[in-house]
Design an enzyme around this catalytic site. Structure first.
Site, PDB file in Angstrom:
ATOM      1  N   SER B  46       0.858  -1.172   0.000  1.00 15.29           N
ATOM      2  CA  SER B  46       0.000   0.000   0.000  1.00 15.29           C
ATOM      3  C   SER B  46       0.900   1.230   0.000  1.00 15.29           C
ATOM      4  CB  SER B  46      -0.898  -0.020   1.238  1.00 15.29           C
ATOM      5  OG  SER B  46      -1.869   0.977   1.141  1.00 15.29           O
ATOM      6  N   GLU B  47       0.671   2.153  -0.921  1.00 10.00           N
ATOM      7  CA  GLU B  47       1.664   3.213  -1.141  1.00 10.00           C
ATOM      8  C   GLU B  47       1.779   4.195   0.022  1.00 10.00           C
ATOM      9  OE1 GLU B  47      -0.871   2.488  -3.219  1.00 10.00           O
ATOM     10  OE2 GLU B  47      -1.756   4.281  -4.111  1.00 10.00           O
ATOM     11  N   ASN B  48       0.838   4.165   0.968  1.00  6.97           N
ATOM     12  CA  ASN B  48       0.991   5.031   2.139  1.00  6.97           C
ATOM     13  C   ASN B  48       1.994   4.461   3.147  1.00  6.97           C
ATOM     14  OD1 ASN B  48      -1.121   3.075   2.446  1.00  6.97           O
ATOM     15  ND2 ASN B  48      -1.662   4.026   4.377  1.00  6.97           N
ATOM     16  N   SER B  88       8.399   3.943   0.261  1.00  6.94           N
ATOM     17  CA  SER B  88       7.314   3.254  -0.432  1.00  6.94           C
ATOM     18  C   SER B  88       7.426   3.430  -1.943  1.00  6.94           C
ATOM     19  CB  SER B  88       5.977   3.813   0.060  1.00  6.94           C
ATOM     20  OG  SER B  88       4.911   3.178  -0.586  1.00  6.94           O
TER      21      SER B  88
END
Lengths: 236, 211
Positions: B46-48, B88
């Protein structure tokens, strides 16, 4: 030793604010938002802000508060959805947005804080994000030049910090707080708990104290959730 | 009969391989997580700032500090790791993610993708989509075959602002699947939803593709 701990957000921002300044702000959605510092910015009345932040809060929450009071002139963001007031101000030409791909925004903060004035990335090549920017080919592929961000101040939210500012984040609340912290001339951090020096494992520090100039304990926090999704427990 | 949302997600899940690191976009792509075949290990990013996304939490486990890129509450797994946004996107831009499944508004026959902006109307922003299409090894776009107004979405040239140029490897719609082996080749129609004919797909597509 120089004292980094301030009694509250207002005191921690004292002497740093001026109209037209640039602020780097941590957080992703409503997760890991420096809410005490945002509230203090609202109260200060400082205007014409350029804010580098992945999002702009939601209506009247987080950075959405600064939007409602018209203190923001420009956002540098990747995503500003779920915010009707933002949409209204943008379509009316009252607020500017420099749409920046999320990874490019994170790297622009990281680079700014690491003394790197610009870097090449393939993100956004051939799109409007790259319009007017220098490009260069490396090994047969085209890259676009993006600039590091230097902010006047950084405002971030951490979990725990020791009295010198060594700081740890919690779960996905780390997000942009780490790169944002590094790219401001002065970084102000709010945390849930300030602990004595020596009580954090030096191997587990996410943000070394050199990046934290001013520190407040902002507890207690009532953390908001943007989309609460759950599953049912299966019957035993 | 056309595929529904879950069936489109299930079709995308057939592209998963054991050991893959995968990023799923918001909407139908998120449903792919429910379709991982038993016995296969797939790690969701998840890019967060999270690797190893668990299912939605039980009511008493909800944690505001634990969300996915769609800002939904999630749970962690024993193998989960957390990191900052710059790290990320080093994973994403640096080519370390095997597969991304994204939504789309338009895909061109050359593999251009538009999915982030409708000028004058939708001004939400691209989030991490431009980084994903630039850096992830394989890009699958899952979208309805035609727009709500009935217009083709797989078209000769995108009309909306682009997310990336020549980036899409596979298109899964409610009617059909198109694929290309590399970014110099045209898309090929490789699969039809049950009861859907080649003629129907041809009639609802303006892009050139190989049958």
């Amino acid at each position: 030793m120089a004292q980094k701990i301030y009694p509250d957000a207002k005191a921690a921002l004292d002497g740093l604010l001026f109209d037209g300044m640039t602020i780097a702000c941590g957080g992703f959605g409503l997760c890991g938002i420096p809410e005490r510092l945002i509230d203090a910015l609202v109260e200060s009345g400082v205007r014409d802000l350029t804010v580098a932040s992945n999002n702009c809060g939601i209506d009247n929450v987080a950075l959405g508060k600064l939007l409602r009071t018209r203190q923001i002139k420009k956002m540098i963001s990747s995503y500003v959805g779920e915010n009707k007031e933002f949409e209204r101000q943008f379509l009316a030409g009252e607020v500017e947005v420099e749409f920046t791909p999320q990874g490019t925004l994170a790297e622009r903060m990281r680079a700014g804080g690491a003394g790197i004035p610009g870097f090449y990335t393939k993100t956004g090549v051939g799109t409007q994000v790259a319009e007017g920017k220098e490009t260069k080919d490396f090994d047969g592929q085209t890259y676009v030049l993006e600039r590091g961000i230097h902010a006047d101040i950084s405002i971030i939210k951490g979990w725990k910090a020791d009295e010198t500012g060594n700081l740890m984040f919690r779960k996905t609340a780390r997000n942009f707080n780490q790169p944002a912290a590094t790219c401001g001339k002065v970084c102000i951090a709010e945390v849930e708990e300030i602990v004595p020096v020596g009580s954090l494992d030096p191997d587990c520090i996410h943000l070394p104290s050199i990046f934290v100039n001013r520190l407040i304990d902002g507890s207690p926090y009532e953390k908001q959730i943007e989309f609460r999704t759950v599953r049912e427990r299966e019957a035993a | 009969m056309a595929w529904d949302r879950n069936q489109m997600a299930a079709r995308a899940a057939k592209e998963l391989r054991d050991g893959y690191y995968v990023n799923l976009g918001i909407g139908i792509p998120t449903l792919v997580a429910n379709c991982v075949p038993p016995g296969m290990t797939v790690t969701l990013q998840s890019e967060n700032g999270m690797l190893g996304i668990g299912p939605f939490p039980y009511e008493d486990e909800v944690d505001p500090d634990l969300i996915n890129a769609g800002k939904q509450t999630v749970s962690e797994l024993p193998q989960t790791s957390f990191f900052d946004s710059a790290t990320s996107f080093a994973m994403i831009r640096g080519g370390h993610i095997d597969l991304a499944v994204l939504g789309g508004m338009e895909v061109s026959e050359k593999g251009d993708l538009a999915n982030w902006m409708v000028p004058g109307k939708m001004i939400k922003g691209m989030g991490g989509a431009m980084d994903l299409v630039a850096g992830v090894k394989k890009i699958i776009v899952v979208m309805e075959h035609v727009s709500k107004g009935g217009g083709a979405k797989f078209i000769p040239e995108c009309t909306l602002p682009l997310t990336g140029r020549n980036v899409v490897d596979m298109i899964i719609t409610d009617l059909a699947v198109f694929q290309r082996p590399d970014h110099d080749s045209p898309f090929k129609l490789i699969e039809l939803a049950p009861g859907v004919t080649k003629e129907e797909v041809r009639g609802k597509t303006t892009a050139n593709y190989v049958e």
